[in-house]
Design a protein around this motif. Sequence first.
Motif, PDB file in Angstrom:
ATOM      1  N   ILE A 169      -2.424   3.620   2.851  1.00 65.26           N
ATOM      2  CA  ILE A 169      -2.252   2.844   1.496  1.00 65.26           C
ATOM      3  C   ILE A 169      -0.805   2.868   0.797  1.00 65.26           C
ATOM      4  O   ILE A 169      -0.422   2.002   0.110  1.00 65.26           O
ATOM      5  CB  ILE A 169      -3.481   3.728   0.572  1.00 65.26           C
ATOM      6  CG1 ILE A 169      -4.756   3.019   1.042  1.00 65.26           C
ATOM      7  CG2 ILE A 169      -3.139   2.754  -0.905  1.00 65.26           C
ATOM      8  CD1 ILE A 169      -5.863   3.922   0.228  1.00 65.26           C
ATOM      9  N   TYR A 170      -0.218   3.939   1.052  1.00 64.02           N
ATOM     10  CA  TYR A 170       1.159   4.069   0.592  1.00 64.02           C
ATOM     11  C   TYR A 170       2.095   3.106   1.390  1.00 64.02           C
ATOM     12  O   TYR A 170       2.866   2.329   0.687  1.00 64.02           O
ATOM     13  CB  TYR A 170       1.705   5.673   0.734  1.00 64.02           C
ATOM     14  CG  TYR A 170       3.314   5.815   0.641  1.00 64.02           C
ATOM     15  CD1 TYR A 170       3.725   5.807  -0.802  1.00 64.02           C
ATOM     16  CD2 TYR A 170       4.038   5.681   1.691  1.00 64.02           C
ATOM     17  CE1 TYR A 170       5.075   5.924  -1.006  1.00 64.02           C
ATOM     18  CE2 TYR A 170       5.553   6.155   1.315  1.00 64.02           C
ATOM     19  CZ  TYR A 170       5.719   6.064   0.065  1.00 64.02           C
ATOM     20  OH  TYR A 170       7.096   6.050  -0.340  1.00 64.02           O
ATOM     21  N   LEU A 171       2.024   2.773   2.546  1.00 64.18           N
ATOM     22  CA  LEU A 171       2.590   2.073   3.249  1.00 64.18           C
ATOM     23  C   LEU A 171       2.300   0.735   2.795  1.00 64.18           C
ATOM     24  O   LEU A 171       3.188  -0.439   2.716  1.00 64.18           O
ATOM     25  CB  LEU A 171       2.229   2.024   4.726  1.00 64.18           C
ATOM     26  CG  LEU A 171       3.243   0.945   5.536  1.00 64.18           C
ATOM     27  CD1 LEU A 171       4.809   1.153   5.512  1.00 64.18           C
ATOM     28  CD2 LEU A 171       2.784   1.450   7.241  1.00 64.18           C
ATOM     29  N   ILE A 172       1.070   0.166   2.548  1.00 64.02           N
ATOM     30  CA  ILE A 172       0.586  -0.805   2.156  1.00 64.02           C
ATOM     31  C   ILE A 172       1.273  -1.337   0.880  1.00 64.02           C
ATOM     32  O   ILE A 172       1.701  -2.597   0.530  1.00 64.02           O
ATOM     33  CB  ILE A 172      -0.783  -1.151   2.140  1.00 64.02           C
ATOM     34  CG1 ILE A 172      -1.411  -0.950   3.506  1.00 64.02           C
ATOM     35  CG2 ILE A 172      -1.490  -2.415   1.175  1.00 64.02           C
ATOM     36  CD1 ILE A 172      -1.016  -2.379   4.442  1.00 64.02           C
ATOM     37  N   ASN A 173       1.367  -0.378  -0.152  1.00 65.67           N
ATOM     38  CA  ASN A 173       1.915  -0.527  -1.514  1.00 65.67           C
ATOM     39  C   ASN A 173       3.413  -0.912  -1.581  1.00 65.67           C
ATOM     40  O   ASN A 173       3.919  -1.661  -1.876  1.00 65.67           O
ATOM     41  CB  ASN A 173       1.749   0.629  -2.248  1.00 65.67           C
ATOM     42  CG  ASN A 173       0.242   0.817  -2.792  1.00 65.67           C
ATOM     43  OD1 ASN A 173      -0.680   0.092  -2.792  1.00 65.67           O
ATOM     44  ND2 ASN A 173       0.009   2.199  -3.158  1.00 65.67           N
ATOM     45  N   GLN A 174       4.116  -0.022  -0.245  1.00 67.20           N
ATOM     46  CA  GLN A 174       5.520  -0.370  -0.249  1.00 67.20           C
ATOM     47  C   GLN A 174       5.862  -1.901   0.405  1.00 67.20           C
ATOM     48  O   GLN A 174       6.621  -2.732  -0.246  1.00 67.20           O
ATOM     49  CB  GLN A 174       6.256   0.486   0.726  1.00 67.20           C
ATOM     50  CG  GLN A 174       6.018   1.777   0.472  1.00 67.20           C
ATOM     51  CD  GLN A 174       7.054   2.104  -0.928  1.00 67.20           C
ATOM     52  OE1 GLN A 174       8.063   1.553  -1.196  1.00 67.20           O
ATOM     53  NE2 GLN A 174       6.677   2.769  -1.715  1.00 67.20           N
ATOM     54  N   ILE A 197      -0.490  -8.993   3.836  1.00 71.06           N
ATOM     55  CA  ILE A 197       0.271  -7.764   3.598  1.00 71.06           C
ATOM     56  C   ILE A 197       0.006  -6.759   4.901  1.00 71.06           C
ATOM     57  O   ILE A 197       0.963  -6.169   5.173  1.00 71.06           O
ATOM     58  CB  ILE A 197      -0.174  -7.106   2.167  1.00 71.06           C
ATOM     59  CG1 ILE A 197       0.451  -7.842   0.997  1.00 71.06           C
ATOM     60  CG2 ILE A 197       0.434  -5.739   2.243  1.00 71.06           C
ATOM     61  CD1 ILE A 197       0.030  -7.566  -0.139  1.00 71.06           C
ATOM     62  N   GLN A 198      -1.200  -6.594   5.187  1.00 76.41           N
ATOM     63  CA  GLN A 198      -1.454  -5.729   6.402  1.00 76.41           C
ATOM     64  C   GLN A 198      -0.792  -6.338   7.478  1.00 76.41           C
ATOM     65  O   GLN A 198      -0.071  -5.450   8.310  1.00 76.41           O
ATOM     66  CB  GLN A 198      -2.821  -5.837   6.503  1.00 76.41           C
ATOM     67  CG  GLN A 198      -3.557  -5.000   5.465  1.00 76.41           C
ATOM     68  CD  GLN A 198      -5.141  -5.142   5.590  1.00 76.41           C
ATOM     69  OE1 GLN A 198      -5.798  -5.676   6.757  1.00 76.41           O
ATOM     70  NE2 GLN A 198      -5.699  -4.070   5.043  1.00 76.41           N
ATOM     71  N   GLY A 200       1.873  -8.097   7.756  1.00 80.07           N
ATOM     72  CA  GLY A 200       3.249  -7.825   7.350  1.00 80.07           C
ATOM     73  C   GLY A 200       3.838  -6.429   7.628  1.00 80.07           C
ATOM     74  O   GLY A 200       4.888  -6.020   8.289  1.00 80.07           O
ATOM     75  N   ALA A 201       2.726  -5.477   7.400  1.00 83.98           N
ATOM     76  CA  ALA A 201       2.841  -3.836   7.635  1.00 83.98           C
ATOM     77  C   ALA A 201       3.083  -3.603   8.894  1.00 83.98           C
ATOM     78  O   ALA A 201       3.842  -2.757   9.550  1.00 83.98           O
ATOM     79  CB  ALA A 201       1.970  -3.119   6.890  1.00 83.98           C
ATOM     80  N   LEU A 202       2.062  -4.431   9.837  1.00 83.47           N
ATOM     81  CA  LEU A 202       2.139  -4.151  11.324  1.00 83.47           C
ATOM     82  C   LEU A 202       3.371  -4.618  11.930  1.00 83.47           C
ATOM     83  O   LEU A 202       3.791  -4.136  12.772  1.00 83.47           O
ATOM     84  CB  LEU A 202       0.785  -4.710  11.814  1.00 83.47           C
ATOM     85  CG  LEU A 202       0.626  -4.547  13.219  1.00 83.47           C
ATOM     86  CD1 LEU A 202       0.462  -3.157  13.740  1.00 83.47           C
ATOM     87  CD2 LEU A 202      -0.664  -5.338  13.822  1.00 83.47           C
ATOM     88  N   ALA A 203       3.845  -5.955  11.247  1.00 83.78           N
ATOM     89  CA  ALA A 203       5.093  -6.566  11.897  1.00 83.78           C
ATOM     90  C   ALA A 203       6.093  -5.883  11.826  1.00 83.78           C
ATOM     91  O   ALA A 203       6.889  -5.400  12.641  1.00 83.78           O
ATOM     92  CB  ALA A 203       5.065  -7.864  11.523  1.00 83.78           C
ATOM     93  N   LEU A 204       6.139  -4.718  10.657  1.00 87.47           N
ATOM     94  CA  LEU A 204       7.343  -4.065  10.295  1.00 87.47           C
ATOM     95  C   LEU A 204       7.203  -2.660  11.207  1.00 87.47           C
ATOM     96  O   LEU A 204       8.279  -2.483  11.503  1.00 87.47           O
ATOM     97  CB  LEU A 204       7.065  -3.531   8.661  1.00 87.47           C
ATOM     98  CG  LEU A 204       8.383  -2.776   8.155  1.00 87.47           C
ATOM     99  CD1 LEU A 204       9.543  -3.693   8.195  1.00 87.47           C
ATOM    100  CD2 LEU A 204       7.888  -2.351   6.639  1.00 87.47           C
ATOM    101  N   VAL A 205       6.451  -2.248  11.435  1.00 87.50           N
ATOM    102  CA  VAL A 205       6.251  -1.122  12.296  1.00 87.50           C
ATOM    103  C   VAL A 205       6.498  -1.558  13.909  1.00 87.50           C
ATOM    104  O   VAL A 205       7.419  -0.828  14.400  1.00 87.50           O
ATOM    105  CB  VAL A 205       4.821  -0.568  12.318  1.00 87.50           C
ATOM    106  CG1 VAL A 205       4.575   0.512  13.470  1.00 87.50           C
ATOM    107  CG2 VAL A 205       4.241   0.120  10.886  1.00 87.50           C
ATOM    108  N   VAL A 206       6.115  -2.577  14.179  1.00 88.26           N
ATOM    109  CA  VAL A 206       6.423  -3.101  15.639  1.00 88.26           C
ATOM    110  C   VAL A 206       8.064  -3.468  15.592  1.00 88.26           C
ATOM    111  O   VAL A 206       8.660  -3.042  16.651  1.00 88.26           O
ATOM    112  CB  VAL A 206       5.539  -4.238  15.931  1.00 88.26           C
ATOM    113  CG1 VAL A 206       5.932  -4.788  17.342  1.00 88.26           C
ATOM    114  CG2 VAL A 206       4.095  -3.972  16.136  1.00 88.26           C
TER     115      VAL A 206
END
Length: 246
Positions: A169-174, A197-198, A200-206
């Motif tokens: 959730i913290y990562l999703i907020n960022q 948003i989710q 985008g978070a996964l793409a950011l990690v990859v």
Amino acid sequence: MSIVDSLPDEPEESLSSASLPPTQEELPQNQSQLKPPQLKAAAPLRMVETAFLASTASLIWFINFYFPLGPLLRIFFPVPIALVYLRWGHRASWMAAVTSGLLLSVLMGPVRSLLFVMPFALMGVLLGATWHRRVPWIVSITLATLLGTLGFFFRMWLLSVLSGEDLWIYLINQVTEISEWIFLKLGLLNSPSVFLIQVGALALVVINNFIYLFVVHLAAWLLLDRLGNPIPRPPRWVQVMMDYEG
């Protein structure tokens, strides 16, 4: 007649022959078949190098945890275990991964040891296997990126369980704040959806893992060449960019 004159005459050849050691034909058959012992230096050398490189990987993680130097030491997390694979094969690399995990478990506790083993120790084995088989960089980087992404979610899950808070959730907020800033700059009035948003978070990690693995390949290419254990050649544009001919 003197005593000297009364001694029997013996040929000199018998005395000289008695003082010589027996020849190979005169030795008994079981003694002639004996061979000098041959020392097998490969096994002790493999054990010493595996232990040394495993402790090196653990020491790099240990120093970076307590005295972080930015991304400098992080680049070399999987390299020592990958070097074990290049020099001694898959069995020695698995032993190095397990040994480094056990050593960090003694020094820092089992939780921090798991944070190294998954994914960096396993990543070292994977990179060593791909480099040993001389696969292209895009294949090894892609496979290691998938492993690094799995390792990221494993760390998120483990730390969330231990802390009692959902770190996802913290990562999703960022990511939400970044997405809203991008939408604002583009002049879009609607806000991004939760699904976007989710993703985008996964793409950011990859993407983060992909860039990290590319830098790891660059460092290993420049370092392991000088150690006599070269990895596959990078794409031509990388060689031109680095002005290095391997």
